[in-house]
Design a protein around this motif. Structure first.
Motif, PDB file in Angstrom:
ATOM      1  N   ILE A 122       0.830  -1.202   0.000  1.00  0.00           N
ATOM      2  CA  ILE A 122       0.000   0.000   0.000  1.00  0.00           C
ATOM      3  C   ILE A 122       0.872   1.263   0.000  1.00  0.00           C
ATOM      4  O   ILE A 122       2.079   1.200   0.284  1.00  0.00           O
ATOM      5  N   MET A 123       0.219   2.386  -0.288  1.00  0.00           N
ATOM      6  CA  MET A 123       0.902   3.681  -0.244  1.00  0.00           C
ATOM      7  C   MET A 123       1.575   3.879   1.118  1.00  0.00           C
ATOM      8  O   MET A 123       0.956   3.623   2.148  1.00  0.00           O
ATOM      9  N   LYS A 139       7.958   1.297  -0.834  1.00  0.00           N
ATOM     10  CA  LYS A 139       8.393   0.650  -2.080  1.00  0.00           C
ATOM     11  C   LYS A 139       9.484   1.446  -2.807  1.00  0.00           C
ATOM     12  O   LYS A 139      10.505   0.888  -3.212  1.00  0.00           O
ATOM     13  N   ASP A 160       5.069   3.862 -11.242  1.00  0.00           N
ATOM     14  CA  ASP A 160       4.321   5.133 -11.166  1.00  0.00           C
ATOM     15  C   ASP A 160       5.046   6.218 -11.967  1.00  0.00           C
ATOM     16  O   ASP A 160       4.436   6.984 -12.702  1.00  0.00           O
ATOM     17  N   PHE A 183      -5.710   5.252 -15.961  1.00  0.00           N
ATOM     18  CA  PHE A 183      -4.439   5.080 -15.247  1.00  0.00           C
ATOM     19  C   PHE A 183      -4.087   3.593 -15.156  1.00  0.00           C
ATOM     20  O   PHE A 183      -2.952   3.183 -15.404  1.00  0.00           O
ATOM     21  N   ARG A 184      -5.089   2.764 -14.803  1.00  0.00           N
ATOM     22  CA  ARG A 184      -4.840   1.313 -14.638  1.00  0.00           C
ATOM     23  C   ARG A 184      -4.439   0.670 -15.972  1.00  0.00           C
ATOM     24  O   ARG A 184      -3.640  -0.271 -15.977  1.00  0.00           O
ATOM     25  N   GLY A 187       3.045   0.715  -8.153  1.00  0.00           N
ATOM     26  CA  GLY A 187       2.012   1.521  -7.504  1.00  0.00           C
ATOM     27  C   GLY A 187       1.177   0.604  -6.608  1.00  0.00           C
ATOM     28  O   GLY A 187       1.041  -0.593  -6.914  1.00  0.00           O
ATOM     29  N   GLY A 188       0.615   1.163  -5.543  1.00  0.00           N
ATOM     30  CA  GLY A 188      -0.105   0.347  -4.564  1.00  0.00           C
ATOM     31  C   GLY A 188      -1.249  -0.480  -5.133  1.00  0.00           C
ATOM     32  O   GLY A 188      -1.620  -1.512  -4.575  1.00  0.00           O
ATOM     33  N   GLY A 189      -1.820  -0.015  -6.269  1.00  0.00           N
ATOM     34  CA  GLY A 189      -2.980  -0.715  -6.817  1.00  0.00           C
ATOM     35  C   GLY A 189      -2.628  -1.705  -7.917  1.00  0.00           C
ATOM     36  O   GLY A 189      -3.517  -2.238  -8.574  1.00  0.00           O
ATOM     37  N   ARG A 223      -1.089  12.026  -3.945  1.00  0.00           N
ATOM     38  CA  ARG A 223      -1.779  10.741  -4.098  1.00  0.00           C
ATOM     39  C   ARG A 223      -3.296  10.951  -4.129  1.00  0.00           C
ATOM     40  O   ARG A 223      -3.900  11.290  -3.111  1.00  0.00           O
ATOM     41  N   PRO A 224      -3.910  10.688  -5.280  1.00  0.00           N
ATOM     42  CA  PRO A 224      -5.351  10.982  -5.418  1.00  0.00           C
ATOM     43  C   PRO A 224      -6.231  10.224  -4.431  1.00  0.00           C
ATOM     44  O   PRO A 224      -7.258  10.749  -4.001  1.00  0.00           O
ATOM     45  N   LEU A 225      -5.827   9.026  -4.029  1.00  0.00           N
ATOM     46  CA  LEU A 225      -6.685   8.244  -3.127  1.00  0.00           C
ATOM     47  C   LEU A 225      -6.645   8.780  -1.696  1.00  0.00           C
ATOM     48  O   LEU A 225      -7.448   8.407  -0.858  1.00  0.00           O
TER      49      LEU A 225
HETATM   50  C1  S3P Z   1      -2.306   3.885  -5.833  1.00  0.00           C
HETATM   51  C2  S3P Z   1      -1.055   4.065  -5.335  1.00  0.00           C
HETATM   52  C3  S3P Z   1      -0.100   5.037  -5.889  1.00  0.00           C
HETATM   53  C4  S3P Z   1      -0.421   5.335  -7.352  1.00  0.00           C
HETATM   54  C5  S3P Z   1      -1.851   5.721  -7.504  1.00  0.00           C
HETATM   55  C6  S3P Z   1      -2.811   4.634  -7.025  1.00  0.00           C
HETATM   56  C7  S3P Z   1      -3.207   2.869  -5.220  1.00  0.00           C
HETATM   57  O1  S3P Z   1       1.227   4.523  -5.787  1.00  0.00           O
HETATM   58  O2  S3P Z   1      -0.123   4.239  -8.179  1.00  0.00           O
HETATM   59  O3  S3P Z   1      -2.045   6.898  -6.782  1.00  0.00           O
HETATM   60  O4  S3P Z   1      -4.218   2.492  -5.842  1.00  0.00           O
HETATM   61  O5  S3P Z   1      -2.885   2.397  -4.118  1.00  0.00           O
HETATM   62  P1  S3P Z   1       2.072   4.447  -4.403  1.00  0.00           P
HETATM   63  O6  S3P Z   1       1.670   3.182  -3.723  1.00  0.00           O
HETATM   64  O7  S3P Z   1       3.476   4.407  -4.873  1.00  0.00           O
HETATM   65  O8  S3P Z   1       1.741   5.665  -3.629  1.00  0.00           O
END
Ligand code: S3P
Length: 175
Positions: free
Chosen positions: A10-11, A15, A34, A57-58, A79-81, A118-120
């Motif tokens: 996760i963010m 990483k 990212d 983005f995905r 990236g976290g996702g 970070r948008p989330l």
């Molecule tokens: C995301 C994490 C971000 C980035 C985007 C979405 C996520 O990366 O890919 O904002 O869905 O958890 P980091 O984990 O490097 O912050």
């Protein structure tokens, strides 16, 4: 072929920070997916989410994962996702040893608080979001070969990852 070291989590799990140190210590090339998305689209991640939506983005992220999975001897910070798509996990695991980096919600929050990129994490209840996302994604993150607690010093954590990677790759080369 020399397998990659793949970092998921996760963010705020470390990483990018830890990935850079691992690359420096091992001489492996450092790749940040990212950062590659930002370069390819020419916009910050927040702008990409706002102007094109998360699905776009995905898609770019998946395209980049497919490319970097073809490489070898790299440290890949994701990236976290990235785990939200099974094919990303499959490709990254095929050519890499995958490490799930984790920490308590409080530590994660300490690391990301005040982050505007970070948008989330745009809302007020950042720790709530972190807890919710971590719980929802836990089974996905647990597909990693190893789970690493990052509460220790970065040096100790890096040492642990390199040790496991070395053991893992020397075992699989004997198969
Ligand atoms: C995301 C994490 C971000 C980035 C985007 C979405 C996520 O990366 O890919 O904002 O869905 O958890 P980091 O984990 O490097 O912050």
């Amino acid at each position: 072929m020399a397998k990659n070291i793949v970092l998921i989590g996760i963010m705020g799990s470390g990483k990018t920070t830890l990935g850079k140190i691992i690359a420096e210590k091992t001489g492996m090339e450092f790749i940040d997916t990212d950062e590659m998305v930002i370069q390819r689209v020419g916009k910050q991640i927040g702008e990409i989410f706002e102007e094109h939506g998360e699905a776009y983005f995905r898609d770019i992220e998946a395209e980049i994962v497919e490319e970097v999975s073809k490489k070898e001897n790299c440290v890949i910070s994701t990236g976290g996702g990235v785990v939200l798509r099974d094919e990303n996990v499959d490709s990254l695991k095929r050519t890499g040893v995958m490490f799930f980096l984790t920490a308590s919600p409080m530590t994660l929050w300490e690391r990301v608080k005040g982050d505007k990129l970070r948008p989330l994490l745009k809302g007020d209840n950042v720790i709530g979001v972190l807890k919710r996302v971590l719980t929802a994604r836990l089974p996905l993150y647990e597909q990693a070969d190893y789970t690493i607690n990052t509460e220790n010093s970065p040096e100790k954590t890096v040492e642990a990852i390199i040790k496991l990677y070395t053991k893992h790759t020397s075992l699989s080369s004997q198969e």
